[in-house]
Motif scaffolding. Structure first.
Motif, PDB file in Angstrom:
ATOM      1  N   LYS A 141       0.844  -1.193   0.000  1.00 47.65           N
ATOM      2  CA  LYS A 141       0.000   0.000   0.000  1.00 47.65           C
ATOM      3  C   LYS A 141       0.872   1.233   0.000  1.00 47.65           C
ATOM      4  O   LYS A 141       1.912   1.282   0.652  1.00 47.65           O
ATOM      5  CB  LYS A 141      -0.912   0.019   1.233  1.00 47.65           C
ATOM      6  CG  LYS A 141      -2.210  -0.696   1.024  1.00 47.65           C
ATOM      7  CD  LYS A 141      -3.228  -0.149   1.976  1.00 47.65           C
ATOM      8  CE  LYS A 141      -4.589  -0.566   1.489  1.00 47.65           C
ATOM      9  NZ  LYS A 141      -5.640   0.186   2.056  1.00 47.65           N
ATOM     10  N   LYS A 142       0.405   2.231  -0.708  1.00 50.68           N
ATOM     11  CA  LYS A 142       1.142   3.492  -0.768  1.00 50.68           C
ATOM     12  C   LYS A 142       1.225   4.122   0.622  1.00 50.68           C
ATOM     13  O   LYS A 142       2.252   4.691   0.997  1.00 50.68           O
ATOM     14  CB  LYS A 142       0.451   4.435  -1.743  1.00 50.68           C
ATOM     15  CG  LYS A 142       1.177   5.732  -1.943  1.00 50.68           C
ATOM     16  CD  LYS A 142       0.447   6.619  -2.920  1.00 50.68           C
ATOM     17  CE  LYS A 142       1.155   7.953  -3.018  1.00 50.68           C
ATOM     18  NZ  LYS A 142       0.368   8.932  -3.748  1.00 50.68           N
ATOM     19  N   GLU A 143       0.149   4.010   1.412  1.00 49.22           N
ATOM     20  CA  GLU A 143       0.151   4.590   2.752  1.00 49.22           C
ATOM     21  C   GLU A 143       1.206   3.944   3.645  1.00 49.22           C
ATOM     22  O   GLU A 143       1.827   4.614   4.466  1.00 49.22           O
ATOM     23  CB  GLU A 143      -1.230   4.467   3.396  1.00 49.22           C
ATOM     24  CG  GLU A 143      -2.210   5.479   2.879  1.00 49.22           C
ATOM     25  CD  GLU A 143      -3.494   5.504   3.684  1.00 49.22           C
ATOM     26  OE1 GLU A 143      -3.617   4.774   4.682  1.00 49.22           O
ATOM     27  OE2 GLU A 143      -4.377   6.282   3.311  1.00 49.22           O
ATOM     28  N   ASN A 144       1.411   2.632   3.505  1.00 52.69           N
ATOM     29  CA  ASN A 144       2.456   1.968   4.295  1.00 52.69           C
ATOM     30  C   ASN A 144       3.827   2.550   3.955  1.00 52.69           C
ATOM     31  O   ASN A 144       4.645   2.807   4.837  1.00 52.69           O
ATOM     32  CB  ASN A 144       2.460   0.462   4.019  1.00 52.69           C
ATOM     33  CG  ASN A 144       1.241  -0.236   4.552  1.00 52.69           C
ATOM     34  OD1 ASN A 144       0.523   0.303   5.380  1.00 52.69           O
ATOM     35  ND2 ASN A 144       0.990  -1.429   4.057  1.00 52.69           N
ATOM     36  N   ARG A 202      -2.103  11.866  10.872  1.00 46.81           N
ATOM     37  CA  ARG A 202      -2.086  10.521  11.467  1.00 46.81           C
ATOM     38  C   ARG A 202      -0.676   9.952  11.501  1.00 46.81           C
ATOM     39  O   ARG A 202      -0.307   9.237  12.427  1.00 46.81           O
ATOM     40  CB  ARG A 202      -2.980   9.582  10.659  1.00 46.81           C
ATOM     41  CG  ARG A 202      -4.287   9.283  11.284  1.00 46.81           C
ATOM     42  CD  ARG A 202      -5.018   8.124  10.671  1.00 46.81           C
ATOM     43  NE  ARG A 202      -4.626   7.698   9.352  1.00 46.81           N
ATOM     44  CZ  ARG A 202      -5.245   8.018   8.222  1.00 46.81           C
ATOM     45  NH1 ARG A 202      -6.291   8.803   8.245  1.00 46.81           N
ATOM     46  NH2 ARG A 202      -4.824   7.558   7.060  1.00 46.81           N
ATOM     47  N   TYR A 203       0.117  10.238  10.483  1.00 48.49           N
ATOM     48  CA  TYR A 203       1.496   9.748  10.465  1.00 48.49           C
ATOM     49  C   TYR A 203       2.277  10.325  11.636  1.00 48.49           C
ATOM     50  O   TYR A 203       3.042   9.635  12.284  1.00 48.49           O
ATOM     51  CB  TYR A 203       2.198  10.128   9.164  1.00 48.49           C
ATOM     52  CG  TYR A 203       1.680   9.446   7.930  1.00 48.49           C
ATOM     53  CD1 TYR A 203       0.926   8.279   7.997  1.00 48.49           C
ATOM     54  CD2 TYR A 203       1.934   9.976   6.673  1.00 48.49           C
ATOM     55  CE1 TYR A 203       0.447   7.673   6.849  1.00 48.49           C
ATOM     56  CE2 TYR A 203       1.461   9.374   5.530  1.00 48.49           C
ATOM     57  CZ  TYR A 203       0.721   8.217   5.625  1.00 48.49           C
ATOM     58  OH  TYR A 203       0.259   7.619   4.492  1.00 48.49           O
ATOM     59  N   GLU A 244       4.397   5.535   2.666  1.00 41.70           N
ATOM     60  CA  GLU A 244       4.448   6.918   3.148  1.00 41.70           C
ATOM     61  C   GLU A 244       4.735   6.971   4.642  1.00 41.70           C
ATOM     62  O   GLU A 244       5.519   7.804   5.104  1.00 41.70           O
ATOM     63  CB  GLU A 244       3.129   7.630   2.839  1.00 41.70           C
ATOM     64  CG  GLU A 244       2.929   7.938   1.377  1.00 41.70           C
ATOM     65  CD  GLU A 244       1.548   8.492   1.073  1.00 41.70           C
ATOM     66  OE1 GLU A 244       0.640   8.366   1.926  1.00 41.70           O
ATOM     67  OE2 GLU A 244       1.377   9.055  -0.020  1.00 41.70           O
ATOM     68  N   LEU A 245       4.107   6.079   5.401  1.00 40.84           N
ATOM     69  CA  LEU A 245       4.343   6.050   6.841  1.00 40.84           C
ATOM     70  C   LEU A 245       5.783   5.673   7.149  1.00 40.84           C
ATOM     71  O   LEU A 245       6.437   6.290   7.993  1.00 40.84           O
ATOM     72  CB  LEU A 245       3.383   5.082   7.533  1.00 40.84           C
ATOM     73  CG  LEU A 245       3.572   4.901   9.040  1.00 40.84           C
ATOM     74  CD1 LEU A 245       3.441   6.236   9.772  1.00 40.84           C
ATOM     75  CD2 LEU A 245       2.586   3.894   9.591  1.00 40.84           C
ATOM     76  N   LYS A 291      -4.493  12.470   6.792  1.00 37.94           N
ATOM     77  CA  LYS A 291      -3.568  11.350   6.629  1.00 37.94           C
ATOM     78  C   LYS A 291      -2.174  11.725   7.147  1.00 37.94           C
ATOM     79  O   LYS A 291      -1.562  10.976   7.915  1.00 37.94           O
ATOM     80  CB  LYS A 291      -3.494  10.945   5.156  1.00 37.94           C
ATOM     81  CG  LYS A 291      -2.564   9.783   4.886  1.00 37.94           C
ATOM     82  CD  LYS A 291      -2.638   9.313   3.451  1.00 37.94           C
ATOM     83  CE  LYS A 291      -2.079  10.332   2.511  1.00 37.94           C
ATOM     84  NZ  LYS A 291      -1.914   9.815   1.142  1.00 37.94           N
ATOM     85  N   TYR A 292      -1.682  12.898   6.760  1.00 36.56           N
ATOM     86  CA  TYR A 292      -0.357  13.328   7.199  1.00 36.56           C
ATOM     87  C   TYR A 292      -0.328  13.570   8.712  1.00 36.56           C
ATOM     88  O   TYR A 292       0.689  13.332   9.357  1.00 36.56           O
ATOM     89  CB  TYR A 292       0.084  14.578   6.447  1.00 36.56           C
ATOM     90  CG  TYR A 292       0.387  14.327   4.986  1.00 36.56           C
ATOM     91  CD1 TYR A 292       1.048  13.171   4.570  1.00 36.56           C
ATOM     92  CD2 TYR A 292       0.007  15.231   4.009  1.00 36.56           C
ATOM     93  CE1 TYR A 292       1.324  12.940   3.238  1.00 36.56           C
ATOM     94  CE2 TYR A 292       0.281  15.009   2.667  1.00 36.56           C
ATOM     95  CZ  TYR A 292       0.941  13.866   2.296  1.00 36.56           C
ATOM     96  OH  TYR A 292       1.211  13.635   0.975  1.00 36.56           O
TER      97      TYR A 292
END
Length: 158
Positions: free
Chosen positions: A32-35, A91-92, A37-38, A88-89
């Motif tokens: 996942k892109k979010e993974n 949350r990171y 990014e995190l 989202k940012y």
């Protein structure tokens, strides 16, 4: 397949070597892109929160510049998209100060946006909800930060 709990995963990770953990992280980042990014935030940006906030603000600026102003429908869609990015940012980071700063910046950009958001009820409601959200987050911060952010918020809300 039943998903394991966080505690079960944590206990299992204790038994893995450093190489195994690294390969698990890299494999996770592929899905996942979010993974990814995190992991990028945690590895490269978590140590310098101020520059992270500035990078996100630059991203917000780019998003606001690319808004299609032909109709309020497109403006609303774009504003919601920007708000999702901010959430989202935030949350990171997991830091309330970062979330407040990003939301304040978003509200400032939205207030100064042309055509004016005052001509559209939905955009005005989005703005008002974010102001209420900022007030709620500020109430849980340290007193000095509360004062600083409240002054900024009052100038924005006026």
């Amino acid at each position: 397949m039943k998903t394991a709990t966080v505690k079960q995963i944590k206990d299992e990770l204790k038994h893995n070597s450093q190489e195994e953990l690294m390969s698990l992280c890299l494999r996770l980042s592929r899905f996942k892109k979010e993974n990814k990014e995190l992991l990028t935030y945690l590895l490269f940006e978590a140590h310098d929160e101020a520059s992270y906030i500035e990078n996100v603000k630059q991203e917000i600026d780019l998003q606001f510049e690319s808004i299609n102003t032909d109709s309020y429908f497109y403006i609303k869609k774009s504003v919601r998209k920007i708000l999702r990015l901010i959430k989202k940012y935030s949350r990171y980071s997991l830091k309330k100060e970062t979330e407040v700063e990003l939301l304040l910046y978003f509200c400032e950009k939205l207030k100064n946006f042309r055509p004016s958001i005052k001509n559209n009820i939905t955009l005005t409601n989005i703005f008002d909800r974010q102001i209420a959200s900022i007030k709620k987050i500020i109430s849980g911060l340290h007193e000095d930060l509360q004062y600083d952010y409240t002054v900024t918020l009052e100038a924005l809300d006026a």
